[in-house]
Design a protein around this motif. Structure first.
Motif, PDB file in Angstrom:
ATOM      1  N   ALA A 148       0.828  -1.207   0.000  1.00  0.00           N
ATOM      2  CA  ALA A 148       0.000   0.000   0.000  1.00  0.00           C
ATOM      3  C   ALA A 148       0.864   1.260   0.000  1.00  0.00           C
ATOM      4  N   VAL A 149       1.935   1.256   0.783  1.00  0.00           N
ATOM      5  CA  VAL A 149       2.852   2.401   0.815  1.00  0.00           C
ATOM      6  C   VAL A 149       3.469   2.610  -0.561  1.00  0.00           C
ATOM      7  N   LEU A 150       3.968   1.539  -1.169  1.00  0.00           N
ATOM      8  CA  LEU A 150       4.602   1.651  -2.487  1.00  0.00           C
ATOM      9  C   LEU A 150       3.605   2.093  -3.552  1.00  0.00           C
ATOM     10  N   LEU A 151       2.429   1.500  -3.544  1.00  0.00           N
ATOM     11  CA  LEU A 151       1.422   1.871  -4.536  1.00  0.00           C
ATOM     12  C   LEU A 151       0.972   3.318  -4.383  1.00  0.00           C
ATOM     13  N   SER A 152       0.832   3.777  -3.158  1.00  0.00           N
ATOM     14  CA  SER A 152       0.417   5.176  -2.974  1.00  0.00           C
ATOM     15  C   SER A 152       1.525   6.137  -3.395  1.00  0.00           C
ATOM     16  N   ALA A 153       2.769   5.740  -3.207  1.00  0.00           N
ATOM     17  CA  ALA A 153       3.887   6.587  -3.630  1.00  0.00           C
ATOM     18  C   ALA A 153       3.942   6.697  -5.149  1.00  0.00           C
ATOM     19  N   VAL A 154       3.788   5.580  -5.853  1.00  0.00           N
ATOM     20  CA  VAL A 154       3.823   5.664  -7.314  1.00  0.00           C
ATOM     21  C   VAL A 154       2.556   6.318  -7.854  1.00  0.00           C
ATOM     22  N   ALA A 155       1.433   6.109  -7.198  1.00  0.00           N
ATOM     23  CA  ALA A 155       0.189   6.749  -7.627  1.00  0.00           C
ATOM     24  C   ALA A 155       0.294   8.276  -7.533  1.00  0.00           C
ATOM     25  N   ALA A 156       1.011   8.756  -6.524  1.00  0.00           N
ATOM     26  CA  ALA A 156       1.161  10.202  -6.334  1.00  0.00           C
ATOM     27  C   ALA A 156       1.868  10.865  -7.508  1.00  0.00           C
ATOM     28  N   ARG A 212      -2.177  12.135  -0.830  1.00  0.00           N
ATOM     29  CA  ARG A 212      -2.474  13.564  -0.673  1.00  0.00           C
ATOM     30  C   ARG A 212      -1.665  14.428  -1.645  1.00  0.00           C
ATOM     31  N   GLU A 213      -0.594  13.873  -2.191  1.00  0.00           N
ATOM     32  CA  GLU A 213       0.242  14.604  -3.147  1.00  0.00           C
ATOM     33  C   GLU A 213      -0.367  14.669  -4.543  1.00  0.00           C
ATOM     34  N   ILE A 214      -1.384  13.870  -4.798  1.00  0.00           N
ATOM     35  CA  ILE A 214      -2.022  13.868  -6.118  1.00  0.00           C
ATOM     36  C   ILE A 214      -2.757  15.191  -6.304  1.00  0.00           C
ATOM     37  N   ARG A 215      -2.507  15.817  -7.424  1.00  0.00           N
ATOM     38  CA  ARG A 215      -3.209  17.073  -7.757  1.00  0.00           C
ATOM     39  C   ARG A 215      -4.590  16.706  -8.310  1.00  0.00           C
ATOM     40  N   LEU A 216      -5.583  16.822  -7.454  1.00  0.00           N
ATOM     41  CA  LEU A 216      -6.928  16.376  -7.803  1.00  0.00           C
ATOM     42  C   LEU A 216      -7.485  17.098  -9.019  1.00  0.00           C
ATOM     43  N   THR A 221     -10.350  10.598  -2.958  1.00  0.00           N
ATOM     44  CA  THR A 221     -11.048  11.164  -1.802  1.00  0.00           C
ATOM     45  C   THR A 221     -11.568  10.062  -0.889  1.00  0.00           C
ATOM     46  N   ASP A 222     -12.202   9.044  -1.482  1.00  0.00           N
ATOM     47  CA  ASP A 222     -12.711   7.917  -0.691  1.00  0.00           C
ATOM     48  C   ASP A 222     -11.599   7.202   0.061  1.00  0.00           C
ATOM     49  N   LEU A 223     -10.467   7.002  -0.595  1.00  0.00           N
ATOM     50  CA  LEU A 223      -9.336   6.319   0.061  1.00  0.00           C
ATOM     51  C   LEU A 223      -8.800   7.136   1.225  1.00  0.00           C
ATOM     52  N   LEU A 224      -8.705   8.437   1.059  1.00  0.00           N
ATOM     53  CA  LEU A 224      -8.144   9.275   2.109  1.00  0.00           C
ATOM     54  C   LEU A 224      -9.101   9.485   3.279  1.00  0.00           C
TER      55      LEU A 224
END
Length: 123
Positions: free
Chosen positions: A61-69, A102-106, A118-121
């Motif tokens: 989850a940490v790795l996926l959220s980092a690459v998703a950002a 949270r780093e993703i520019r929505l 938004t749902d994930l956060l």
């Protein structure tokens, strides 16, 4: 008196945990330079959901959220977000593990993906 459960039955009913070498291979694919490889890896995370230890699930989850950002391709981002959602459903992933979302520019992603983030956060 109940009969003892055979070793074969116990083996079949236990979850098969992912071995270290397979986990490392998967994490390398998640971090690959090519978006198509990352997308397939994210889909693979979902396919193997019951194979992870708690530590492996939270690490993924940490790795996926980092690459998703930092993801540029929408289909890959969608696969990564879906994998994170499924990992969160295991109970081994906390909001702290996905904080990089949270780093993703929505404003730069589609409304559908914005809702996903938004749902994930919000947990």
């Amino acid at each position: 008196m109940a009969e003892p459960i055979s070793a074969a039955v116990l083996t079949l009913t236990r979850s098969v945990k992912m071995e270290s070498r397979d986990f490392i291979k998967l994490t390398r694919k998640i971090l690959d330079d090519e978006s198509v490889v990352r997308e397939r890896a994210a889909d693979g995370v979902v396919d193997l959901l019951n194979s992870y230890s708690p530590a492996q699930a939270s690490t993924l989850a940490v790795l996926l959220s980092a690459v998703a950002a930092d993801e540029e391709k929408n289909s890959t981002l969608e696969a990564e977000l879906h994998a994170i959602l499924e990992l969160m459903s295991t109970g081994h992933v906390d909001l702290d593990h996905v904080a990089q979302l949270r780093e993703i520019r929505l404003e730069e992603i589609s409304a559908e993906l914005r809702g996903y983030v938004t749902d994930l956060l919000e947990g």
